[in-house]
Design a protein around this motif. Structure first.
Motif, PDB file in Angstrom:
ATOM      1  N   UNK A 101      46.494  40.517  47.454  1.00 40.74           N
ATOM      2  CA  UNK A 101      45.129  40.892  47.841  1.00 40.74           C
ATOM      3  C   UNK A 101      44.122  40.082  47.036  1.00 40.74           C
ATOM      4  N   UNK A 102      43.126  39.527  47.710  1.00 37.49           N
ATOM      5  CA  UNK A 102      42.005  38.848  47.066  1.00 37.49           C
ATOM      6  C   UNK A 102      40.744  39.669  47.281  1.00 37.49           C
ATOM      7  N   UNK A 103      40.062  40.010  46.188  1.00 34.05           N
ATOM      8  CA  UNK A 103      38.825  40.802  46.240  1.00 34.05           C
ATOM      9  C   UNK A 103      37.714  39.979  45.604  1.00 34.05           C
ATOM     10  N   UNK A 104      36.703  39.600  46.378  1.00 32.41           N
ATOM     11  CA  UNK A 104      35.587  38.867  45.783  1.00 32.41           C
ATOM     12  C   UNK A 104      34.655  39.846  45.071  1.00 32.41           C
ATOM     13  N   UNK A 105      34.015  39.354  44.024  1.00 32.63           N
ATOM     14  CA  UNK A 105      33.155  40.234  43.239  1.00 32.63           C
ATOM     15  C   UNK A 105      33.968  41.317  42.564  1.00 32.63           C
TER      16      UNK A 105
END
Length: 269
Positions: free
Chosen positions: A5-9
């Motif tokens: 999973x990639x979560x920006x911010x």
């Protein structure tokens, strides 16, 4: 295999809450920050990468680096965003463009970077964090509403385009949450000789007061996990106080003049 999973911010607020929760549930989580080296945070249970979502090449590099490490990317959560308030007439175009660059073009940059890998995998999930404010035009928050509304609509289009490749795209619209977004928000100054000064100041008072009773951002991580684990997902999810979510329904069923009157009364304008 654990989902990647990639979560920006992902260094604070809602993004950090999502990263913390998913890491605790066995997901392989990557968060992002524009300046991760400057953060005085204890050791995180997830990897924090340097990313400016406005930079299209940077977005491509970050996604590629994750795929190179993990062999895949399963979920992209576009959370990075900025707040902005002020009368539209008195808000500098440069600040309007900055808000759209981060809140609208930023997520598009990440989606463009991730979708080729998801298409090759024949599966993937993108969750765009929009806002309940994106369903309506709120006084002195018009630019913010517009950025989130635009993201919600482009997500609907991209879901139709990506469907044949096994990629799901959802919108998750939060209401008011107790985060530090206000500290980084651009506030058009309250000008003494402005025709809007009294009402603008009143709206800022109401907005700031609402933050005292805002929801715990930890809820967002729980909701995101449920969306990831669902087999049949909806296009739109909302999370927040009952009246915030119900306001969307009211806008759909009430005449415009009646709904606008409710907003004016809410902000005491």
């Amino acid at each position: 295999m654990s989902k990647v999973v990639l979560v920006t911010g992902g260094s604070s607020g809602i993004g950090k809450s999502i990263c913390d929760h998913l890491s605790g549930q066995g997901f392989i989580v990557y968060g992002t920050s524009r300046n991760p080296d400057s953060l005085n945070t204890p050791e995180l249970p997830y990897t924090l990468l340097k990313l400016d979502v406005v930079d299209e090449e940077n977005a491509k590099q970050v996604v590629k680096s994750i795929v190179d490490r993990e062999g895949k990317i399963d979920v992209l959560i576009n959370n990075a965003g900025v707040g902005i308030t002020g009368p539209v007439e008195e808000t500098p175009n440069s600040e309007i463009q900055k808000a759209f660059n981060t809140n609208f073009f930023g997520p598009i940059n990440l989606m463009k970077a991730a979708m080729p890998y998801m298409r090759d995998q024949r599966k993937g999930l993108i969750i765009n964090i929009t806002s309940i404010a994106g369903y309506m035009g709120l006084p002195y928050r018009g630019i913010y509403c517009a950025t989130k509304g635009a993201l919600a609509l482009v997500s609907e289009s991209m879901q139709l385009e990506a469907h044949e490749f096994g990629i799901d795209i959802c919108n998750l619209a939060p209401g008011d949450f107790n985060t530090n977004i206000a500290s980084g928000r651009y506030h058009a100054p309250i000008l003494e000789d402005s025709a809007y000064s009294r009402n603008y100041e009143q709206v800022l008072y109401v907005v700031n007061k609402q933050m005292d009773d805002a929801e715990d951002p930890a809820q967002m991580g729980i909701v995101v996990e449920k969306i990831i684990r669902k087999k049949n997902r909806k296009m739109h999810y909302r999370v927040g106080a009952f009246m915030e979510k119900f306001s969307i329904r009211l806008k759909q069923i009430l005449p415009d003049k009646v709904f606008n009157k409710l907003l004016l009364n809410h902000y005491k304008l």
